[in-house]
Design a protein around this motif. Sequence first.
Motif, PDB file in Angstrom:
ATOM      1  N   ILE A  99       0.822  -1.220   0.000  1.00 41.88           N
ATOM      2  CA  ILE A  99       0.000   0.000   0.000  1.00 41.88           C
ATOM      3  C   ILE A  99       0.851   1.263   0.000  1.00 41.88           C
ATOM      4  CG2 ILE A  99      -1.888  -1.208   1.149  1.00 41.88           C
ATOM      5  CD1 ILE A  99      -1.246   0.348   3.702  1.00 41.88           C
ATOM      6  N   PHE A 100       2.174   1.115   0.196  1.00 42.57           N
ATOM      7  CA  PHE A 100       3.072   2.263   0.167  1.00 42.57           C
ATOM      8  C   PHE A 100       3.737   2.455  -1.199  1.00 42.57           C
ATOM      9  CE2 PHE A 100       2.714   1.082   4.614  1.00 42.57           C
ATOM     10  CZ  PHE A 100       2.556   2.312   5.246  1.00 42.57           C
ATOM     11  N   ASP A 101       3.389   1.605  -2.151  1.00 42.83           N
ATOM     12  CA  ASP A 101       3.948   1.741  -3.495  1.00 42.83           C
ATOM     13  C   ASP A 101       3.322   2.948  -4.192  1.00 42.83           C
ATOM     14  OD1 ASP A 101       5.535   0.106  -5.727  1.00 42.83           O
ATOM     15  OD2 ASP A 101       3.712   0.933  -6.648  1.00 42.83           O
ATOM     16  N   PRO A 102       4.089   3.711  -4.964  1.00 45.74           N
ATOM     17  CA  PRO A 102       3.522   4.909  -5.602  1.00 45.74           C
ATOM     18  C   PRO A 102       2.397   4.615  -6.590  1.00 45.74           C
ATOM     19  CG  PRO A 102       5.757   4.473  -6.381  1.00 45.74           C
ATOM     20  CD  PRO A 102       5.543   3.592  -5.201  1.00 45.74           C
ATOM     21  N   ASP A 103       2.318   3.383  -7.078  1.00 43.79           N
ATOM     22  CA  ASP A 103       1.268   3.037  -8.035  1.00 43.79           C
ATOM     23  C   ASP A 103       0.088   2.314  -7.401  1.00 43.79           C
ATOM     24  OD1 ASP A 103       2.744   4.130 -10.122  1.00 43.79           O
ATOM     25  OD2 ASP A 103       3.765   2.238 -10.560  1.00 43.79           O
ATOM     26  N   TYR A 104       0.089   2.179  -6.073  1.00 40.32           N
ATOM     27  CA  TYR A 104      -1.007   1.461  -5.428  1.00 40.32           C
ATOM     28  C   TYR A 104      -2.329   2.205  -5.601  1.00 40.32           C
ATOM     29  CZ  TYR A 104      -3.996  -0.617  -1.879  1.00 40.32           C
ATOM     30  OH  TYR A 104      -5.056  -1.221  -1.243  1.00 40.32           O
ATOM     31  N   VAL A 105      -3.375   1.446  -5.929  1.00 42.16           N
ATOM     32  CA  VAL A 105      -4.729   1.981  -6.065  1.00 42.16           C
ATOM     33  C   VAL A 105      -5.610   1.283  -5.028  1.00 42.16           C
ATOM     34  CG1 VAL A 105      -6.737   2.240  -7.569  1.00 42.16           C
ATOM     35  CG2 VAL A 105      -4.420   2.455  -8.522  1.00 42.16           C
ATOM     36  N   TRP A 106      -6.342   2.056  -4.252  1.00 44.30           N
ATOM     37  CA  TRP A 106      -7.220   1.466  -3.248  1.00 44.30           C
ATOM     38  C   TRP A 106      -8.274   0.584  -3.904  1.00 44.30           C
ATOM     39  CZ3 TRP A 106      -6.055   0.917   1.513  1.00 44.30           C
ATOM     40  CH2 TRP A 106      -5.253   1.862   2.164  1.00 44.30           C
ATOM     41  N   HIS A 107      -8.583  -0.533  -3.238  1.00 45.07           N
ATOM     42  CA  HIS A 107      -9.576  -1.472  -3.741  1.00 45.07           C
ATOM     43  C   HIS A 107     -10.968  -0.845  -3.726  1.00 45.07           C
ATOM     44  CE1 HIS A 107     -10.742  -2.372   0.474  1.00 45.07           C
ATOM     45  NE2 HIS A 107      -9.455  -2.292   0.718  1.00 45.07           N
ATOM     46  N   ASP A 108     -11.915  -1.494  -4.387  1.00 46.87           N
ATOM     47  CA  ASP A 108     -13.239  -0.897  -4.600  1.00 46.87           C
ATOM     48  C   ASP A 108     -13.956  -0.558  -3.309  1.00 46.87           C
ATOM     49  OD1 ASP A 108     -12.814  -1.107  -7.298  1.00 46.87           O
ATOM     50  OD2 ASP A 108     -14.092  -2.873  -7.590  1.00 46.87           O
ATOM     51  N   LEU A 109     -13.894  -1.456  -2.322  1.00 49.16           N
ATOM     52  CA  LEU A 109     -14.595  -1.199  -1.066  1.00 49.16           C
ATOM     53  C   LEU A 109     -13.979  -0.014  -0.335  1.00 49.16           C
ATOM     54  CD1 LEU A 109     -16.839  -2.020   0.822  1.00 49.16           C
ATOM     55  CD2 LEU A 109     -15.320  -3.762   1.813  1.00 49.16           C
ATOM     56  N   ALA A 110     -12.655   0.083  -0.363  1.00 47.38           N
ATOM     57  CA  ALA A 110     -11.994   1.224   0.262  1.00 47.38           C
ATOM     58  C   ALA A 110     -12.422   2.521  -0.407  1.00 47.38           C
ATOM     59  CB  ALA A 110     -10.476   1.067   0.176  1.00 47.38           C
ATOM     60  N   GLN A 111     -12.510   2.515  -1.720  1.00 45.69           N
ATOM     61  CA  GLN A 111     -12.922   3.726  -2.429  1.00 45.69           C
ATOM     62  C   GLN A 111     -14.366   4.099  -2.097  1.00 45.69           C
ATOM     63  OE1 GLN A 111     -11.740   4.183  -6.580  1.00 45.69           O
ATOM     64  NE2 GLN A 111     -10.283   2.482  -6.324  1.00 45.69           N
ATOM     65  N   GLU A 112     -15.192   3.086  -1.847  1.00 42.99           N
ATOM     66  CA  GLU A 112     -16.560   3.368  -1.418  1.00 42.99           C
ATOM     67  C   GLU A 112     -16.558   4.052  -0.055  1.00 42.99           C
ATOM     68  OE1 GLU A 112     -20.765   1.018  -1.627  1.00 42.99           O
ATOM     69  OE2 GLU A 112     -19.092  -0.082  -0.723  1.00 42.99           O
ATOM     70  N   GLY A 117     -21.079  10.105   1.828  1.00 42.17           N
ATOM     71  CA  GLY A 117     -22.424   9.624   1.537  1.00 42.17           C
ATOM     72  C   GLY A 117     -22.435   8.131   1.299  1.00 42.17           C
ATOM     73  N   ARG A 118     -21.780   7.682   0.267  1.00 43.12           N
ATOM     74  CA  ARG A 118     -21.714   6.247  -0.014  1.00 43.12           C
ATOM     75  C   ARG A 118     -21.017   5.512   1.119  1.00 43.12           C
ATOM     76  NH1 ARG A 118     -18.750   5.104  -5.305  1.00 43.12           N
ATOM     77  NH2 ARG A 118     -19.258   2.960  -4.688  1.00 43.12           N
ATOM     78  N   GLY A 119     -19.978   6.123   1.663  1.00 42.59           N
ATOM     79  CA  GLY A 119     -19.250   5.478   2.746  1.00 42.59           C
ATOM     80  C   GLY A 119     -20.103   5.314   3.983  1.00 42.59           C
ATOM     81  N   GLU A 120     -20.826   6.353   4.349  1.00 46.36           N
ATOM     82  CA  GLU A 120     -21.694   6.268   5.528  1.00 46.36           C
ATOM     83  C   GLU A 120     -22.744   5.179   5.358  1.00 46.36           C
ATOM     84  OE1 GLU A 120     -19.626  10.087   5.999  1.00 46.36           O
ATOM     85  OE2 GLU A 120     -20.469   8.986   4.303  1.00 46.36           O
ATOM     86  N   THR A 121     -23.318   5.101   4.160  1.00 45.97           N
ATOM     87  CA  THR A 121     -24.317   4.066   3.898  1.00 45.97           C
ATOM     88  C   THR A 121     -23.699   2.680   4.004  1.00 45.97           C
ATOM     89  OG1 THR A 121     -25.570   5.542   2.453  1.00 45.97           O
ATOM     90  CG2 THR A 121     -25.946   3.179   2.187  1.00 45.97           C
ATOM     91  N   ALA A 122     -22.497   2.533   3.474  1.00 46.71           N
ATOM     92  CA  ALA A 122     -21.835   1.224   3.468  1.00 46.71           C
ATOM     93  C   ALA A 122     -21.499   0.758   4.880  1.00 46.71           C
ATOM     94  CB  ALA A 122     -20.579   1.290   2.613  1.00 46.71           C
ATOM     95  N   ASP A 156     -18.852  -2.963  15.727  1.00 49.04           N
ATOM     96  CA  ASP A 156     -19.896  -2.062  16.195  1.00 49.04           C
ATOM     97  C   ASP A 156     -19.835  -0.744  15.437  1.00 49.04           C
ATOM     98  OD1 ASP A 156     -17.647  -0.807  17.241  1.00 49.04           O
ATOM     99  OD2 ASP A 156     -18.075  -1.340  19.314  1.00 49.04           O
ATOM    100  N   GLU A 157     -20.673   0.183  15.830  1.00 48.53           N
ATOM    101  CA  GLU A 157     -20.738   1.476  15.149  1.00 48.53           C
ATOM    102  C   GLU A 157     -19.414   2.218  15.235  1.00 48.53           C
ATOM    103  OE1 GLU A 157     -23.219   5.708  15.438  1.00 48.53           O
ATOM    104  OE2 GLU A 157     -23.897   3.943  16.547  1.00 48.53           O
ATOM    105  N   ALA A 158     -18.724   2.096  16.372  1.00 49.73           N
ATOM    106  CA  ALA A 158     -17.437   2.779  16.523  1.00 49.73           C
ATOM    107  C   ALA A 158     -16.430   2.288  15.498  1.00 49.73           C
ATOM    108  CB  ALA A 158     -16.895   2.574  17.938  1.00 49.73           C
ATOM    109  N   MET A 159     -16.448   0.993  15.196  1.00 51.76           N
ATOM    110  CA  MET A 159     -15.551   0.455  14.187  1.00 51.76           C
ATOM    111  C   MET A 159     -15.866   1.071  12.823  1.00 51.76           C
ATOM    112  SD  MET A 159     -14.694  -3.526  13.087  1.00 51.76           S
ATOM    113  CE  MET A 159     -14.010  -3.965  14.685  1.00 51.76           C
ATOM    114  N   GLY A 160     -17.145   1.191  12.518  1.00 55.19           N
ATOM    115  CA  GLY A 160     -17.531   1.793  11.251  1.00 55.19           C
ATOM    116  C   GLY A 160     -17.051   3.229  11.129  1.00 55.19           C
ATOM    117  N   GLN A 161     -17.149   3.999  12.203  1.00 56.89           N
ATOM    118  CA  GLN A 161     -16.686   5.384  12.175  1.00 56.89           C
ATOM    119  C   GLN A 161     -15.169   5.451  12.037  1.00 56.89           C
ATOM    120  OE1 GLN A 161     -18.815   7.981  11.838  1.00 56.89           O
ATOM    121  NE2 GLN A 161     -20.241   6.255  11.682  1.00 56.89           N
ATOM    122  N   ALA A 162     -14.467   4.528  12.695  1.00 57.38           N
ATOM    123  CA  ALA A 162     -13.010   4.480  12.561  1.00 57.38           C
ATOM    124  C   ALA A 162     -12.611   4.129  11.132  1.00 57.38           C
ATOM    125  CB  ALA A 162     -12.424   3.466  13.545  1.00 57.38           C
ATOM    126  N   VAL A 163     -13.347   3.229  10.515  1.00 54.68           N
ATOM    127  CA  VAL A 163     -13.078   2.863   9.116  1.00 54.68           C
ATOM    128  C   VAL A 163     -13.167   4.090   8.217  1.00 54.68           C
ATOM    129  CG1 VAL A 163     -14.041   1.620   7.137  1.00 54.68           C
ATOM    130  CG2 VAL A 163     -13.733   0.438   9.316  1.00 54.68           C
TER     131      VAL A 163
END
Length: 251
Positions: A99-112, A117-122, A156-163
Amino acid sequence: MPAVFVHGNPETDEIWAPLLRELDRDDVTCLSPPGFGAPIPAGFDATVGAYRDWLVGELEAFAEPVDLVGHDWGGGHVVGVAMTRPDLLRSWASDAVGIFDPDYVWHDLAQEWQTPGRGETAVRSRFGAAYPERVASLTGRGISAAVAERVAAGQDEAMGQAVLALYRSAVQPVMARLGANLHHAAERPGLAIIATADHVVGTRAQRLRSARRAGAATAVLPGLGHWWMDQDPGLGARTLTSFWDTVPQRP
């Protein structure tokens, strides 16, 4: 030397249980990042830098340098410490150097999660789901039923907020910029764990490239996925033990 394990998302330290049984050591400590099986302290902003500093603080309490092992975001936190406070380590091991490589692209779920908005729903859907649904989500992603049941109990909800906070603090080019300091991790012996069926922590080429830049050895786990420590805990334990056997007793 004590061994310290740090897990990632969406986990608790129960993810290490099968591997720790195989290690059969009495000098192991599991550290749970705030929000991921541990309370979030007041004022903690759950950013990449905050988690690195949290881990530094935890390691400063040990009487001697440790063998530090990290998985997923825990692996990211481990590399962060290796780059900034190698004096706290005898060695480090991470499955997330890619994940520290200059060409790394975050996976789809991370981008969500990174999308307002989308992240909060997810995260409401995932971390606010009923317990059986959380278990099913984890087993569907490759965690064994027994471990999934224990991990889901800590979600729990706290984990979701940390994410949300953590992933949003890591939108590129943040990780690429941090990766410019990978060469500093070479001050202590490192191990890049490469599970070949893990597709969320960078390509194999990115992981190998980051390992070289960090001066780290590599251990390839053929056919294993993101939760290699649960899929084949015996191999995971042997891999770590073999690496530790090559590390000088004192840094």
